[in-house]
Design an enzyme around this catalytic site. Sequence first.
Site, short mmCIF file in Angstrom:
data_model
loop_
_atom_site.label_atom_id
_atom_site.label_comp_id
_atom_site.label_asym_id
_atom_site.label_seq_id
_atom_site.Cartn_x
_atom_site.Cartn_y
_atom_site.Cartn_z
N LYS A 170 0.82 -1.21 0.00
CA LYS A 170 0.00 0.00 0.00
C LYS A 170 0.86 1.27 0.00
O LYS A 170 2.07 1.21 0.28
CB LYS A 170 -0.94 -0.04 1.21
CG LYS A 170 -1.95 -1.20 1.15
CD LYS A 170 -2.93 -1.15 2.32
CE LYS A 170 -3.94 -2.29 2.24
NZ LYS A 170 -4.95 -2.22 3.34
N TYR A 176 -12.44 -2.23 -3.71
CA TYR A 176 -12.94 -2.34 -2.32
C TYR A 176 -14.47 -2.24 -2.25
O TYR A 176 -15.01 -1.94 -1.19
CB TYR A 176 -12.29 -1.26 -1.45
CG TYR A 176 -10.88 -1.60 -1.02
CD1 TYR A 176 -10.64 -2.68 -0.16
CD2 TYR A 176 -9.79 -0.85 -1.45
CE1 TYR A 176 -9.35 -3.00 0.25
CE2 TYR A 176 -8.49 -1.18 -1.04
CZ TYR A 176 -8.29 -2.25 -0.19
OH TYR A 176 -7.02 -2.56 0.22
N PHE A 214 -15.45 3.45 6.89
CA PHE A 214 -14.09 3.80 6.49
C PHE A 214 -13.86 3.78 4.98
O PHE A 214 -12.76 4.03 4.51
CB PHE A 214 -13.07 2.88 7.19
CG PHE A 214 -13.26 1.40 6.90
CD1 PHE A 214 -12.78 0.83 5.72
CD2 PHE A 214 -13.90 0.58 7.81
CE1 PHE A 214 -12.95 -0.52 5.46
CE2 PHE A 214 -14.07 -0.78 7.55
CZ PHE A 214 -13.59 -1.33 6.37
N ARG A 226 -1.91 -14.53 4.94
CA ARG A 226 -2.55 -13.74 6.01
C ARG A 226 -1.83 -13.94 7.34
O ARG A 226 -1.75 -13.02 8.14
CB ARG A 226 -4.05 -14.05 6.10
CG ARG A 226 -4.81 -13.49 4.88
CD ARG A 226 -6.31 -13.39 5.10
NE ARG A 226 -6.68 -12.33 6.00
CZ ARG A 226 -7.08 -11.11 5.61
NH1 ARG A 226 -7.14 -10.78 4.35
NH2 ARG A 226 -7.41 -10.21 6.51
N THR A 279 -5.40 -7.04 10.73
CA THR A 279 -5.67 -5.76 10.06
C THR A 279 -5.12 -4.58 10.86
O THR A 279 -4.52 -3.67 10.29
CB THR A 279 -7.20 -5.59 9.88
OG1 THR A 279 -7.73 -6.76 9.25
CG2 THR A 279 -7.53 -4.36 9.06
N ARG A 299 2.60 -6.47 9.12
CA ARG A 299 1.87 -5.31 9.63
C ARG A 299 2.43 -4.85 10.98
O ARG A 299 2.49 -3.64 11.25
CB ARG A 299 0.38 -5.62 9.70
CG ARG A 299 -0.26 -5.53 8.30
CD ARG A 299 -1.63 -6.13 8.28
NE ARG A 299 -2.38 -5.75 7.07
CZ ARG A 299 -3.54 -6.32 6.74
NH1 ARG A 299 -4.07 -7.27 7.49
NH2 ARG A 299 -4.16 -5.92 5.64
N ASN A 305 -2.02 0.16 6.75
CA ASN A 305 -1.49 -1.08 7.30
C ASN A 305 -0.62 -1.87 6.32
O ASN A 305 -0.57 -3.09 6.35
CB ASN A 305 -2.63 -1.94 7.87
CG ASN A 305 -3.65 -2.32 6.81
OD1 ASN A 305 -3.53 -1.94 5.66
ND2 ASN A 305 -4.65 -3.10 7.21
N HIS A 359 -2.17 -5.42 1.50
CA HIS A 359 -3.47 -6.08 1.32
C HIS A 359 -3.22 -7.57 1.15
O HIS A 359 -2.19 -7.97 0.62
CB HIS A 359 -4.16 -5.56 0.05
CG HIS A 359 -5.34 -6.39 -0.36
ND1 HIS A 359 -6.57 -6.25 0.23
CD2 HIS A 359 -5.46 -7.41 -1.27
CE1 HIS A 359 -7.40 -7.14 -0.30
NE2 HIS A 359 -6.75 -7.85 -1.22
N GLU A 399 -9.07 -11.35 -7.43
CA GLU A 399 -8.25 -10.15 -7.20
C GLU A 399 -6.98 -10.17 -8.06
O GLU A 399 -6.54 -9.11 -8.53
CB GLU A 399 -7.92 -10.02 -5.71
CG GLU A 399 -9.16 -9.66 -4.89
CD GLU A 399 -8.88 -9.52 -3.41
OE1 GLU A 399 -9.83 -9.15 -2.68
OE2 GLU A 399 -7.74 -9.76 -2.97
P1 ADP Z 1 -7.89 -6.84 5.67
O1 ADP Z 1 -7.09 -5.93 4.78
O2 ADP Z 1 -7.09 -7.31 6.85
O3 ADP Z 1 -8.56 -7.98 4.92
P2 ADP Z 1 -10.55 -5.60 5.75
O4 ADP Z 1 -10.86 -6.36 4.52
O5 ADP Z 1 -11.49 -5.70 6.90
O6 ADP Z 1 -9.08 -5.96 6.31
O7 ADP Z 1 -10.44 -4.04 5.40
C1 ADP Z 1 -9.83 -3.61 4.20
C2 ADP Z 1 -8.91 -2.45 4.53
O8 ADP Z 1 -9.69 -1.34 4.99
C3 ADP Z 1 -7.90 -2.70 5.68
O9 ADP Z 1 -6.74 -3.38 5.27
C4 ADP Z 1 -7.61 -1.29 6.13
O10 ADP Z 1 -6.69 -0.62 5.26
C5 ADP Z 1 -8.98 -0.63 6.00
N1 ADP Z 1 -9.76 -0.71 7.25
C6 ADP Z 1 -10.41 -1.78 7.74
N2 ADP Z 1 -11.05 -1.50 8.90
C7 ADP Z 1 -10.78 -0.19 9.15
C8 ADP Z 1 -11.15 0.71 10.19
N3 ADP Z 1 -11.91 0.33 11.21
N4 ADP Z 1 -10.68 1.98 10.11
C9 ADP Z 1 -9.92 2.38 9.07
N5 ADP Z 1 -9.53 1.59 8.06
C10 ADP Z 1 -9.96 0.32 8.09
MG MG Z 2 -10.04 -7.96 3.47
#
Ligand code: ADP
Ligand code: MG
Length: 136
Positions: A9, A49, A57, A85, A91, A102, A112, A115, A126
């Site tokens: 990212k 997304y 968010f 993962r 996350t 992370r 973070n 992805h 994806e």
């Molecule tokens: P992951 O990337 O671990 O699969 P998610 O799919 O839940 O997590 O969310 C996608 C992305 O959205 C996260 O990697 C992060 O960048 C952002 N994100 C998720 N939850 C939050 C939150 N509560 N506040 C801000 N950004 C968030």
């Molecule tokens: Mg995800």
Amino acid sequence: MERTLCIIKPDAVKKKVQGKIIQMILDSGFNMLGMKMLQLSTKQAQKFYEIHKERPFYNDLVEFMTSGPVITIALEKANAVKDYRELIGATDPAEAKAGTVRKLFASSKQENAVHGSDSAENGIKEVAFFFSESEL
Ligand code: ADP
Ligand code: MG
């Protein structure tokens, strides 16, 4: 063999830690099928997304993901989704285990560093979002 999509990212590219992240992925036994550095458009980030579009968010996430270049990497390995993962961690870096990508490189739950796909089916989708089969 399973596929998963890595996106390094904008926060991690800005910190110049992409080399370290790629080395961690390779050291964990993943094969790299393809890699691209690109600037996501707002439309592309919104589409990628889409599953999160009702989440509070979502708009911030799209803005963040378009704030600078990203590196997309198509990865392959047995159990790629689960193993990747585990390598990247939770996350929220505050909840990520020591030694994960992370924990080492993320700044916040939003910024973070990387992805990762969340299922084998989404791994295929994806990877196809960013790569044609002839590029892999
Ligand atoms: P992951 O990337 O671990 O699969 P998610 O799919 O839940 O997590 O969310 C996608 C992305 O959205 C996260 O990697 C992060 O960048 C952002 N994100 C998720 N939850 C939050 C939150 N509560 N506040 C801000 N950004 C968030
Ligand atoms: Mg995800």
